[in-house]
Each structure stands twice: as structure tokens, then as C-alpha cells.
Scaffold this active site. Structure first.
Site, PDB file in Angstrom:
ATOM      1  N   SER A 194      25.101 -50.710  65.771  1.00 10.74           N
ATOM      2  CA  SER A 194      25.340 -50.272  67.067  1.00 10.74           C
ATOM      3  C   SER A 194      24.732 -50.354  68.132  1.00 10.74           C
ATOM      4  CB  SER A 194      26.171 -49.822  66.797  1.00 10.74           C
ATOM      5  OG  SER A 194      26.622 -49.400  68.758  1.00 10.74           O
ATOM      6  N   TYR A 218      27.766 -39.754  66.870  1.00 19.60           N
ATOM      7  CA  TYR A 218      28.134 -41.631  66.713  1.00 19.60           C
ATOM      8  C   TYR A 218      26.761 -42.270  66.303  1.00 19.60           C
ATOM      9  CZ  TYR A 218      29.294 -46.154  67.067  1.00 19.60           C
ATOM     10  OH  TYR A 218      29.883 -47.329  66.603  1.00 19.60           O
TER      11      TYR A 218
END
Length: 223
Positions: free
Chosen positions: A135, A147
């Protein structure tokens, strides 16, 4: 002979889009996810080149079974895409529910490790390819983002696996998208990346000639 790609988190979003793109380019696909109904619908759409396997990647035995069923069906495994992942219901270290934190880590980290562990023996036979969903959040610091920290792990692990796999002719690629308009978010993001954009990035990495090792593809929306 058609090559075979195993995809986790295959029932929707990036996983489903990658399955469609792979089949369009002549690959067989093994679709792994917990949503049996969605998997079966996708497999019916894709036809004989697709195998639906209900399974939870946080369970190592389930992933090992998925790999065994894939090789039994298609005769081998050329690539595995560890794509399954999730966010937190409430962000941050102090506010997040402990069980939610545990679930995040189990899926984003252990699920990815299980997929790699189960696939590597077969990938070694084919000098195959491991693809990981990282990501943009794993390439920069975001205030309090647990996250994002799990995706930092993915990027670090992917680089380490590239070094390990090159010893026997394999390759590892981390796909690092910015915001993508998928069910990951509660609200639609129409001005952001589409799952198909990321699927094309995955297939780009998978189809490079053997002498080219694409270790990261970083894709950001212009909007």
C-alpha cells in the site's frame, strides 16, 4: 500450457479484477476467499479456467489445502497473489478494539505469511512468482496508523523475499496502490483508482521476461 495463479481475497475488489484480467490473458486461476457465494459466482463467470476454494488465510492448513487443490486441478502453480487484507473499524492504537487489532494483524501479516509458506514449495518447482498487496500507506508515515504499519511489514518482507527467491530463479513483487475504489471503504471513491488498474499492474509484473525482476509497482490516483 496455461500458467496458474492463486489469488487470496479473490471474491471482490482487486482480487476479483485480477482474476478476470488473468483469465483474459490465458491464465488459470484459483480463487481463495471466505465468501463462498461470491467465489462461486465469479468462478461461473470465468469458466473452466477458474477454481473456487472457500478458505480463511489466517488458517495455515486451509491455505495448504488450497494450494494442494490448485495443483491437483491445474498441474502446478506458477504464481501466488497474497492479496487478502483489511483495515480497522476504529483507527489508532488507543481507540481500536483489541480483538479488531488482532484480526488486522492476523489477516494482513499472518495470512500473507501463510500464503507464502504454502505456495513457496510449488513456486520453487516452476521458478514462480510471489505477489503481495502492499500500500501507499506502507511507504510513508501516517499519524497513528496501525493498518499502515502492517503494510510496512509487507514492503519489508517483500524485499526480503525477493532476495531469497532470486537464489532459485523466483521473483517477488509488492503492488503498492494508493486509494482504490473497492468495498474496502464504506463509501464509493469514484475519483480514485479502480480495481482494474491494480489488476493490470499485477499482470504487468507477472508477464515480464525471466531476466527482469519487477520488485515494486507503486500506483497512485491522479485525483
Amino acid at each position: 500450457m496455461a500458467r496458474t495463479l492463486l489469488i487470496t481475497g479473490a471474491s471482490s475488489g482487486i482480487g476479483a479484477a485480477t482474476a478476470r484480467e488473468a483469465v483474459a490473458q490465458g491464465w488459470n486461476v484459483a480463487l481463495v476467499a471466505r465468501s463462498a457465494d461470491k467465489l462461486e459466482t465469479l468462478a461461473e463467470e470465468l469458466g473452466d479456467r477458474a477454481l473456487a476454494i472457500e478458505g480463511d488465510v489466517t488458517d495455515l492448513a486451509a491455505v495448504e489445502d488450497a494450494v494442494a487443490r490448485t495443483t491437483a486441478q491445474f498441474g502446478g502453480l506458477d504464481a501466488a497473489f497474497a492479496n487478502a487484507g483489511r483495515g480497522l473499524k476504529t483507527a489508532g492504537t488507543e481507540k481500536a478494539d483489541p480483538d479488531d487489532l488482532r484480526g488486522l494483524i492476523e489477516l494482513n501479516i499472518l495470512g500473507l505469511l501463510h500464503t507464502a509458506r504454502a505456495a513457496l514449495p510449488e513456486l520453487r518447482k516452476t521458478k514462480g512468482h510471489l505477489v503481495l498487496t502492499g500500500s501507499a500507506a506502507g511507504r510513508r508515515h501516517i499519524a497513528g496508523s496501525v493498518y499502515g504499519a502492517t503494510k510496512w511489514f509487507v514492503h519489508g518482507y517483500g524485499g526480503n523475499m525477493s532476495e531469497e527467491m532470486r537464489e532459485w530463479g523466483g521473483r517477488c513483487t509488492v503492488i503498492a496502490p494508493g486509494m482504490v475504489d473497492t468495498p474496502f471503504f464504506d463509501e464509493a471513491k469514484p475519483d480514485k483508482l479502480k480495481p482494474e488498474d491494480i489488476a493490470e499492474a499485477v499482470l504487468f509484473a507477472l508477464t515480464r521476461p525471466a531476466h527482469a525482476d519487477v520488485r515494486e509497482v507503486f500506483v497512485m490516483p491522479t485525483g
